[in-house]
Design a protein around this motif. Sequence first.
Motif, PDB file in Angstrom:
ATOM      1  N   GLU A  64       0.681  -1.193   0.020  1.00  0.00           N
ATOM      2  CA  GLU A  64      -0.054  -0.023  -0.053  1.00  0.00           C
ATOM      3  C   GLU A  64       1.055   1.394  -0.086  1.00  0.00           C
ATOM      4  N   THR A  65       0.311   2.342  -0.316  1.00  0.00           N
ATOM      5  CA  THR A  65       1.047   3.562  -0.634  1.00  0.00           C
ATOM      6  C   THR A  65       1.081   4.137   1.038  1.00  0.00           C
ATOM      7  N   GLU A  75      -0.314   4.373   6.465  1.00  0.00           N
ATOM      8  CA  GLU A  75      -0.516   3.738   5.246  1.00  0.00           C
ATOM      9  C   GLU A  75      -1.969   4.447   4.688  1.00  0.00           C
ATOM     10  N   ASN A  97      -5.171   3.939   2.648  1.00  0.00           N
ATOM     11  CA  ASN A  97      -6.074   2.868   2.081  1.00  0.00           C
ATOM     12  C   ASN A  97      -6.835   3.479   1.011  1.00  0.00           C
ATOM     13  N   ASN A 112      -8.789   1.960  -1.012  1.00  0.00           N
ATOM     14  CA  ASN A 112     -10.062   1.451  -0.945  1.00  0.00           C
ATOM     15  C   ASN A 112     -11.131   1.873  -0.116  1.00  0.00           C
ATOM     16  N   SER A 148      -6.495   6.547   5.589  1.00  0.00           N
ATOM     17  CA  SER A 148      -5.462   5.813   6.197  1.00  0.00           C
ATOM     18  C   SER A 148      -5.767   4.930   7.531  1.00  0.00           C
ATOM     19  N   HIS A 193       1.885   0.488   8.705  1.00  0.00           N
ATOM     20  CA  HIS A 193       2.657   0.301   7.419  1.00  0.00           C
ATOM     21  C   HIS A 193       3.977  -0.282   7.908  1.00  0.00           C
TER      22      HIS A 193
END
Length: 100
Positions: free
Chosen positions: A55-56, A75, A77, A79, A84, A88
């Motif tokens: 994940e970014t 992190e 998310n 979706n 976030s 992460h």
Amino acid sequence: MATFQTGKVDLSSDSAIETSGGNTSTFTRVSFPTPFPSGSDVIVLPLTQTFNGPETPGIRVHDVTERGFLIRLNEVNVNAGVKSDGKHTVEQVGWLATTV
């Protein structure tokens, strides 16, 4: 004349996202190798240097002073509507600090 300093820090995030503005209890303090002159306006430009998690990672910077700054990794998310979840794996974050 602007001066520059650079560095890197390994960051991870095991805790949930911060939901209260100004809560920096899970941030990491980074000190500049050499403090900038007193009264300087300092900006910090962070950038993730690695790609260890799927994940970014998001980066938050706070409390930038002549002596250093606070930084946190979240992190992102995508979706969940670009929110976030806070957790992460370890990533290396490079930073550049300069006066303006």
